[in-house]
Design an enzyme around this catalytic site. Structure first.
Site, PDB file in Angstrom:
ATOM      1  N   GLU A  36     -37.139 -57.443 -44.999  1.00 14.61           N
ATOM      2  CA  GLU A  36     -36.731 -56.154 -44.448  1.00 14.61           C
ATOM      3  C   GLU A  36     -37.929 -55.372 -43.924  1.00 14.61           C
ATOM      4  O   GLU A  36     -37.877 -54.790 -42.839  1.00 14.61           O
ATOM      5  CB  GLU A  36     -35.988 -55.335 -45.509  1.00 14.61           C
ATOM      6  CG  GLU A  36     -34.608 -55.857 -45.848  1.00 14.61           C
ATOM      7  CD  GLU A  36     -33.705 -55.945 -44.631  1.00 14.61           C
ATOM      8  OE1 GLU A  36     -33.731 -55.029 -43.781  1.00 14.61           O
ATOM      9  OE2 GLU A  36     -32.975 -56.944 -44.523  1.00 14.61           O
ATOM     10  N   HIS A  38     -34.413 -53.977 -34.862  1.00 17.47           N
ATOM     11  CA  HIS A  38     -34.594 -54.486 -36.229  1.00 17.47           C
ATOM     12  C   HIS A  38     -33.755 -55.738 -36.442  1.00 17.47           C
ATOM     13  O   HIS A  38     -34.241 -56.751 -36.972  1.00 17.47           O
ATOM     14  CB  HIS A  38     -34.194 -53.398 -37.226  1.00 17.47           C
ATOM     15  CG  HIS A  38     -34.095 -53.868 -38.642  1.00 17.47           C
ATOM     16  ND1 HIS A  38     -35.088 -53.643 -39.571  1.00 17.47           N
ATOM     17  CD2 HIS A  38     -33.116 -54.550 -39.304  1.00 17.47           C
ATOM     18  CE1 HIS A  38     -34.729 -54.168 -40.728  1.00 17.47           C
ATOM     19  NE2 HIS A  38     -33.529 -54.720 -40.596  1.00 17.47           N
ATOM     20  N   GLU A  39     -32.499 -55.691 -36.040  1.00 18.06           N
ATOM     21  CA  GLU A  39     -31.605 -56.829 -36.275  1.00 18.06           C
ATOM     22  C   GLU A  39     -32.014 -58.049 -35.466  1.00 18.06           C
ATOM     23  O   GLU A  39     -31.980 -59.179 -35.961  1.00 18.06           O
ATOM     24  CB  GLU A  39     -30.156 -56.425 -35.960  1.00 18.06           C
ATOM     25  CG  GLU A  39     -29.598 -55.369 -36.882  1.00 18.06           C
ATOM     26  CD  GLU A  39     -29.734 -55.747 -38.351  1.00 18.06           C
ATOM     27  OE1 GLU A  39     -29.673 -56.950 -38.673  1.00 18.06           O
ATOM     28  OE2 GLU A  39     -29.906 -54.838 -39.181  1.00 18.06           O
ATOM     29  N   HIS A  86     -34.802 -60.004 -37.138  1.00 18.93           N
ATOM     30  CA  HIS A  86     -34.389 -60.941 -38.186  1.00 18.93           C
ATOM     31  C   HIS A  86     -34.112 -62.321 -37.594  1.00 18.93           C
ATOM     32  O   HIS A  86     -34.498 -63.348 -38.161  1.00 18.93           O
ATOM     33  CB  HIS A  86     -33.125 -60.436 -38.888  1.00 18.93           C
ATOM     34  CG  HIS A  86     -33.389 -59.457 -39.994  1.00 18.93           C
ATOM     35  ND1 HIS A  86     -34.266 -59.716 -41.023  1.00 18.93           N
ATOM     36  CD2 HIS A  86     -32.875 -58.224 -40.243  1.00 18.93           C
ATOM     37  CE1 HIS A  86     -34.281 -58.687 -41.858  1.00 18.93           C
ATOM     38  NE2 HIS A  86     -33.458 -57.763 -41.399  1.00 18.93           N
TER      39      HIS A  86
END
EC number: 3.4.24.-
Length: 287
Positions: A206, A135-136, A139
């Site tokens: 998100e 997920h990070e 980004h």
């Protein structure tokens, strides 16, 4: 792995058009000079933020760089994910706090940094940690730091002009003295509108990082499980409600403040955990 640059470009375009329209409307009260200086200050601040986003976030979290010897599992997971995405290896950090969270920062993949707290490393298993790191990294690959800074710059211009409107209305220095209600409306609604747009973009980021990260790891349910643990963990061990930490909260994988904290509500840029989990479970059901 397919990222979403088109979606990010569209969000940026919509953001530019919407906020630029507000800037024109608010700036019309004072003319070009005030608009120029408000824009100069807001853009300058956010250009600085863009180029120093990693330093600001890491400093706020008191994060320390770690070697592969110190964090072998974290290094192995990130290296595997970065290699699979054909992206460079980011710098890795750990923040010594019980608050379970993680974030990525940096203006592009070559300048990226990923940080996990000791709290999150303690409560997640390896599968869940892999999902969080995916997920990070998403980004970073989706250039979300750029979108945040564009939003911040435009919102800053609107807020500065709205403050001018309030000041001018108080001291009677505006050429629009005949309509003080217009000044009041602009000074109140301008910043609110800018904040609404920023929150909408942040929540969309998100959701997108959840989807991209789940695609990168191939395990949406692991991220759903991690989010459940993080949500519960934050209620037990939130970050202290300090302005310096609040300014970096949008980078975290989940709202780092306890639900009900005034500052947590004020700076919340995350969609509800339940909605994010539901979307991840839908990804599995739709296969």
């Amino acid at each position: 792995m397919t990222w979403h640059p088109q979606a990010n470009r569209l969000k940026t375009f919509v953001l530019l058009v919407g906020m630029s329209t507000l800037i024109v409307v608010v700036g019309a009260i004072f003319g070009r000079t005030a608009l120029f200086f408000a824009t100069l200050v807001a853009v300058g601040i956010n250009v600085y933020t863009y180029y120093n986003s990693d330093k600001l976030a890491l400093r706020a979290m008191h994060a320390q760089p770690v070697s592969e010897v110190q964090a072998p599992v974290m290094y192995r997971i990130v290296r595997e994910l970065a290699t699979g995405a054909h992206q460079p290896m980011p710098r890795l950090y750990i923040s010594d706090t019980n608050a379970p969270n993680a974030f990525a920062t940096g203006r592009n993949p070559r300048n990226a940094a990923v940080c996990c707290t000791t709290g999150i490393l303690e409560i997640l298993n390896e599968r869940e940690l892999r999902a969080v790191l995916g997920h990070e990294l998403s980004h970073v690959y989706n250039r979300d730091i750029l979108i945040s800074c564009v939003a911040g710059a435009l919102a800053g211009v609107i807020t500065a002009l709205a403050n001018m409107a309030m000041w001018a209305g108080t001291f009677g220095t505006t050429r629009d003295e005949e309509n003080p209600f217009a000044l009041l409306l602009v000074s109140l609604l301008g910043p609110i509108a800018a904040t609404v747009v920023r929150l909408a973009v942040s929540r969309s980021r998100e959701y997108q990082a959840d989807e991209s990260g789940a695609m990168l790891t191939g395990d949406p349910l692991a991220l759903a499980s991690a989010l459940r643990k993080i949500s519960s963990g934050v209620q037990a061990a939130p970050l202290p409600p300090e302005p310096q930490l609040a300014s970096q909260a949008h980078l975290m994988i989940a709202n780092p403040f306890r639900v009900g904290d005034r500052i947590g509500s004020l700076f919340s840029t995350h969609p509800p955990i339940e909605d994010r989990i539901r979307r991840l479970e839908t990804m599995v059901a739709g296969r």
